[in-house]
Design a protein around this motif. Structure first.
Motif, PDB file in Angstrom:
ATOM      1  N   MET A   1      18.430  30.785 -13.063  1.00  0.00           N
ATOM      2  CA  MET A   1      18.792  32.170 -13.430  1.00  0.00           C
ATOM      3  C   MET A   1      18.082  32.555 -14.838  1.00  0.00           C
ATOM      4  SD  MET A   1      22.387  33.881 -14.271  1.00  0.00           S
ATOM      5  CE  MET A   1      22.817  33.583 -12.572  1.00  0.00           C
ATOM      6  N   HIS A   6      22.564  38.185 -17.965  1.00  0.00           N
ATOM      7  CA  HIS A   6      23.963  38.996 -17.994  1.00  0.00           C
ATOM      8  C   HIS A   6      24.082  39.692 -19.370  1.00  0.00           C
ATOM      9  CE1 HIS A   6      24.532  35.690 -14.884  1.00  0.00           C
ATOM     10  NE2 HIS A   6      25.487  36.509 -14.590  1.00  0.00           N
ATOM     11  N   LYS A  84      30.906  25.703 -15.455  1.00  0.00           N
ATOM     12  CA  LYS A  84      30.122  27.035 -15.900  1.00  0.00           C
ATOM     13  C   LYS A  84      28.804  26.117 -16.398  1.00  0.00           C
ATOM     14  CE  LYS A  84      32.312  26.838 -20.497  1.00  0.00           C
ATOM     15  NZ  LYS A  84      33.001  27.449 -21.424  1.00  0.00           N
ATOM     16  N   GLY A  98      26.217  30.991 -14.870  1.00  0.00           N
ATOM     17  CA  GLY A  98      26.424  30.494 -13.589  1.00  0.00           C
ATOM     18  C   GLY A  98      27.788  29.941 -13.616  1.00  0.00           C
ATOM     19  N   LYS A 100      30.259  27.372 -10.826  1.00  0.00           N
ATOM     20  CA  LYS A 100      29.998  26.455  -9.694  1.00  0.00           C
ATOM     21  C   LYS A 100      31.300  26.033  -9.146  1.00  0.00           C
ATOM     22  CE  LYS A 100      25.531  26.847 -10.362  1.00  0.00           C
ATOM     23  NZ  LYS A 100      24.710  27.265  -9.259  1.00  0.00           N
ATOM     24  N   ASP A 104      28.793  23.042  -4.369  1.00  0.00           N
ATOM     25  CA  ASP A 104      27.747  23.389  -5.293  1.00  0.00           C
ATOM     26  C   ASP A 104      26.646  22.423  -5.917  1.00  0.00           C
ATOM     27  OD1 ASP A 104      28.114  26.160  -4.504  1.00  0.00           O
ATOM     28  OD2 ASP A 104      29.236  26.493  -6.247  1.00  0.00           O
ATOM     29  N   GLU A 157      21.644  29.447  -4.372  1.00  0.00           N
ATOM     30  CA  GLU A 157      21.628  29.481  -5.735  1.00  0.00           C
ATOM     31  C   GLU A 157      20.715  30.827  -6.292  1.00  0.00           C
ATOM     32  OE1 GLU A 157      20.354  27.071  -9.933  1.00  0.00           O
ATOM     33  OE2 GLU A 157      21.876  26.405  -8.403  1.00  0.00           O
ATOM     34  N   ARG A 160      22.494  34.180  -5.200  1.00  0.00           N
ATOM     35  CA  ARG A 160      23.739  34.332  -5.998  1.00  0.00           C
ATOM     36  C   ARG A 160      23.121  34.911  -7.440  1.00  0.00           C
ATOM     37  NH1 ARG A 160      27.983  36.886  -7.145  1.00  0.00           N
ATOM     38  NH2 ARG A 160      28.746  36.244  -9.381  1.00  0.00           N
ATOM     39  N   ASP A 161      22.180  34.365  -7.841  1.00  0.00           N
ATOM     40  CA  ASP A 161      21.309  34.882  -9.086  1.00  0.00           C
ATOM     41  C   ASP A 161      20.963  36.322  -8.908  1.00  0.00           C
ATOM     42  OD1 ASP A 161      21.892  32.206 -10.374  1.00  0.00           O
ATOM     43  OD2 ASP A 161      19.599  31.661 -10.240  1.00  0.00           O
ATOM     44  N   SER A 164      24.333  38.458  -8.742  1.00  0.00           N
ATOM     45  CA  SER A 164      24.963  38.546  -9.998  1.00  0.00           C
ATOM     46  C   SER A 164      23.847  39.713 -11.104  1.00  0.00           C
ATOM     47  CB  SER A 164      24.955  37.149 -10.998  1.00  0.00           C
ATOM     48  OG  SER A 164      25.348  37.207 -12.103  1.00  0.00           O
ATOM     49  N   TYR A 210      29.918  36.314 -19.694  1.00  0.00           N
ATOM     50  CA  TYR A 210      29.101  36.223 -18.208  1.00  0.00           C
ATOM     51  C   TYR A 210      28.913  37.721 -17.709  1.00  0.00           C
ATOM     52  CZ  TYR A 210      28.661  35.000 -13.214  1.00  0.00           C
ATOM     53  OH  TYR A 210      28.122  34.779 -12.075  1.00  0.00           O
TER      54      TYR A 210
END
Length: 265
Positions: A1, A6, A84, A98, A100, A104, A157, A160-161, A164, A210
């Motif tokens: 990421m 963020h 985390k 992130g 988890k 994961d 992953e 998800r990145d 997010s 986050y």
């Protein structure tokens, strides 16, 4: 990421429909699909256990699995617990990048450069499986199914990145918090855990970090969700949150996007 994925971002989406399709998830998967996901996690863990030597490591809240700058030698698979991933900027700021859950993987960010780019920290008591990267590659050559598992974990992953980042770029603050709770509950459901009452393993400040928000903004958003009866705070603590209907969180996000949709029409 990305290290700054963020941080607060101002973005304009081409259409409201595009925002809704990219950010708002479909309704929660039916029970059969959730059971299938939980079974796939168990099958993956069993395949790893059968295919190569593993070191099982018990960790407790606050324990560091690895730190940024350490030489990359191993990947870590989560058998239990919540974790985390934290990046440290050049000026010393910590950024949670992130979250988890069981099944994961941790450590992919170390493959390219030969050293980990972030800290991985346990948020409660759990167990990680320590996997030698060289041994894993050798096992993948013998068992193609294991290579498929590795590629699936990397793909998950990346996805998800992306999701997010889309959430931070396109959702207003209240919707961002609702989407965070939905993601947490959905992650628990996929692992066969209860979702009607969850324990947040992060403080309000960490959630804000986050999501690219202040602690006060997170608190206001949670209060708004509680006032609307989308969530309830359990009596024993503000980190204990009751979610009567996870689908209501998705509907709340859609409701936050409705004004933008009307503005673009």
């Amino acid at each position: 990421m990305l290290a700054n994925a963020h941080q607060p971002v101002t973005a304009t989406c081409p259409t409201a429909a595009a925002v809704r399709a990219a950010v708002v998830p479909p309704p929660p998967a039916p029970g059969a699909a959730l059971q299938d996901h939980s079974r796939r996690i168990a099958d993956t863990l069993q395949l790893l256990s059968d295919s190569l030597p593993l070191q099982r490591r018990v960790v407790r809240s606050g324990d560091t699995v690895y730190q940024a700058g350490e030489r990359f030698t191993h990947l870590y698979v989560l058998n239990s617990g919540f974790f985390k991933v934290v990046n440290l900027s050049a000026d010393g700021r910590e950024q949670v990048v992130g979250l988890k859950f069981r099944g994961d993987w941790l450590g992919f960010d170390g493959i390219a450069s030969g050293q980990y780019a972030s800290d991985a920290i346990a948020m409660d008591t759990g167990e990680v499986w320590v996997v030698s990267y060289d041994a894993l590659l050798a096992a993948c050559a013998r068992r193609p199914a294991l290579m498929g598992v590795l590629h699936e974990a990397m793909s998950r992953e990346i996805a998800r990145d992306r999701d997010s980042l889309m959430s931070v770029c396109t959702l207003p603050a209240d919707a961002r918090v609702a989407d965070f709770l939905r993601y947490w509950a959905d992650s628990l459901a996929k692992r066969g855990l209860r979702t009607d009452q969850i324990t947040l393993r992060m403080s309000r400040a960490e959630i804000g970090n986050y999501l690219g928000m202040t602690l006060e903004t997170v608190s206001r958003a949670l209060s708004k969700l509680a006032k609307g009866k989308v969530i309830h705070f359990a009596e024993k603590g503000r980190r204990e949150i009751q979610i009567p209907d996870v689908g209501a969180l998705s509907r709340f996000v859609q409701g936050c996007l409705a004004p933008a949709s009307r503005a673009l029409q």
